[in-house]
Enzyme design. Structure first.
Site, short mmCIF file in Angstrom:
data_model
loop_
_atom_site.label_atom_id
_atom_site.label_comp_id
_atom_site.label_asym_id
_atom_site.label_seq_id
_atom_site.Cartn_x
_atom_site.Cartn_y
_atom_site.Cartn_z
CB THR A 35 -0.91 0.00 1.24
OG1 THR A 35 -0.08 0.00 2.42
CG2 THR A 35 -1.80 -1.23 1.26
CB ILE A 59 -2.67 -11.02 5.30
CG1 ILE A 59 -3.52 -9.81 5.71
CG2 ILE A 59 -1.19 -10.74 5.48
CD1 ILE A 59 -3.42 -9.45 7.18
CB ALA A 81 -0.04 -7.47 7.27
CD GLU A 83 -4.20 0.39 5.43
OE1 GLU A 83 -3.75 1.52 5.72
OE2 GLU A 83 -4.05 -0.13 4.32
CB SER A 84 -0.43 1.45 11.47
OG SER A 84 0.44 2.14 10.58
CB THR A 133 -0.94 -0.55 18.70
OG1 THR A 133 -0.82 0.77 19.22
CG2 THR A 133 -2.43 -0.85 18.52
CG ASP A 134 0.76 2.15 23.09
OD1 ASP A 134 0.30 2.39 21.95
OD2 ASP A 134 1.55 2.93 23.66
CD GLU A 135 -2.69 4.53 18.75
OE1 GLU A 135 -3.83 4.90 18.44
OE2 GLU A 135 -1.67 4.80 18.08
CE1 TYR A 159 -3.45 0.64 13.99
CE2 TYR A 159 -3.15 2.25 15.74
CZ TYR A 159 -2.71 1.14 15.05
OH TYR A 159 -1.55 0.52 15.42
CE LYS A 163 -2.65 -4.08 15.22
NZ LYS A 163 -2.02 -5.13 14.36
CG ASN A 258 2.59 14.49 20.61
OD1 ASN A 258 3.21 13.45 20.86
ND2 ASN A 258 1.34 14.48 20.19
#
Length: 352
Positions: A35, A59, A81, A83-84, A133-135, A159, A163, A258
């Protein structure tokens, strides 16, 4: 051999390079959909390495995945694999559901069918390592303890929800079918070969091109930053020694707001690549409207993986971010290919 999915992306590409850096390492079948964020230029150094077999595919393609497993007989699958990008998931969640949930389901089912056909020794040796992910844990206040593996899942974006769903599928395949899985949930990665939509590479490239350095809201959103090379070493340890069915949080022990991350990048660039006008890159910082549902703080408690497997990150944020900035300064060809889209033109010609 091992099968790596998403091995032309940022973390997956770094993992493949790290894995094959050791001449004694097993070969890699690298399956990537290519992608917008997948880039074969990341893997240029492996062109003449017979241990690296690249396959352009999805996949979600059951026939292709089944064929690869039958043909190469991998002893492990490492699934990167996905989308992130949170912003992209807000504007187009369907792709995240398709890849992260349906794609993971298909990969699990193909792998389970393959595993069922192995002899006893092959079954004992096989591993399915799911990278997450930690999200999935949601957001923390400033005073909350860091996420452990026992935290409830509370995803707040399309997202992270996709996940989280994939993590639940992996867990269910272990408990229902006895399928040999391990899962890792990592904090924010940074380092070489990072597609410039994420904060750190975006800030570096915008700074060098005299563009604004966009900061969401007040810039006080806190993330735990993990150098991608450290993440790769952690995956190696979990793949080799992790307990089946377990989850391991992988973090850098580097909580940073940030705005502080951006100011650190500016200070390093002031030293390594000063602006022609003598001013600091800090002057390019621009605050923009916050994104919807922006989580305030993520923090990983990586005690379990250190206690049980002996892993701890080698890089501090100061050492890792300096290496990262230097890499972007040293690799203008890779960057130009990504920014100009020329790698996409090559892809279209190659796979038309």
């Amino acid at each position: 051999m091992i099968l790596v999915t998403g091995g032309a992306g940022f973390i997956g590409g770094n993992f493949v390079l790290d894995w094959l850096k050791n001449p004694a390492s097993e070969g890699v079948i690298n399956l990537d959909k290519l992608t917008y964020a997948g880039n074969l230029a990341t893997l240029d150094s492996l062109k003449d390495d017979p241990r690296h077999i690249f396959v352009h595919g999805d996949i979600g393609d059951k026939e292709l995945v089944t064929r690869l497993l039958k043909e190469h007989q991998p002893r492990a699958i490492v699934n990167f694999a996905a989308e992130s990008h949170v912003d992209r998931s807000i504007h187009g969640p369907a792709e995240f559901v398709t890849t992260n949930i349906v794609g993971t389901f298909n990969l699990l089912e193909c792998a389970r069918e393959y595993w069922n056909g192995l002899d006893a020794a092959g079954k004992e040796r096989f591993r399915f390592h799911h990278v997450s992910t930690d999200e999935v844990y949601g957001s923390l206040s400033l005073t909350d303890p860091a996420f452990t593996e026992k935290n409830s899942y509370e995803p707040n974006s399309p997202y992270s929800a996709s996940k989280a769903a994939s993590d639940h599928l992996v867990r269910a395949w272990f408990h229902t079918y006895g399928f040999p899985v391990v899962t890792t949930n990592c904090s924010n990665n940074y380092g070489p070969y990072h597609f410039p939509e994420k904060l750190i590479p975006l800030v570096i490239l915008n700074a060098l091109n005299s563009k604004p350095l966009p900061i969401y809201g007040d810039g006080q959103q806190i993330r735990d930053w993990l150098y991608v090379g450290d993440h790769c070493s952690a995956i190696r340890e979990v793949l080799a020694k992790g307990k089946l069915g377990e989850t391991y949080n992988i973090g850098g022990w580097n909580e940073k707001a940030n705005i502080d991350v951006v100011k650190t990048i500016c200070r390093i660039l002031d030293e390594l690549k000063p602006r022609a006008d003598g001013k600091s890159y800090v002057e390019q910082i621009t605050f923009v409207k916050d994104r919807p549902g922006h989580d305030r703080r993520y923090a990983i408690d990586a005690s379990k993986v250190e206690r049980e497997l002996g892993w701890r990150p080698a890089e501090t944020f100061d050492t890792g971010i300096r290496k990262t900035v230097q890499w972007y300064l040293d690799n203008p060809v890779w960057i130009d290919g990504v920014v100009s889209g020329s790698y996409r033109d090559w892809l279209q010609k190659q796979y038309n």
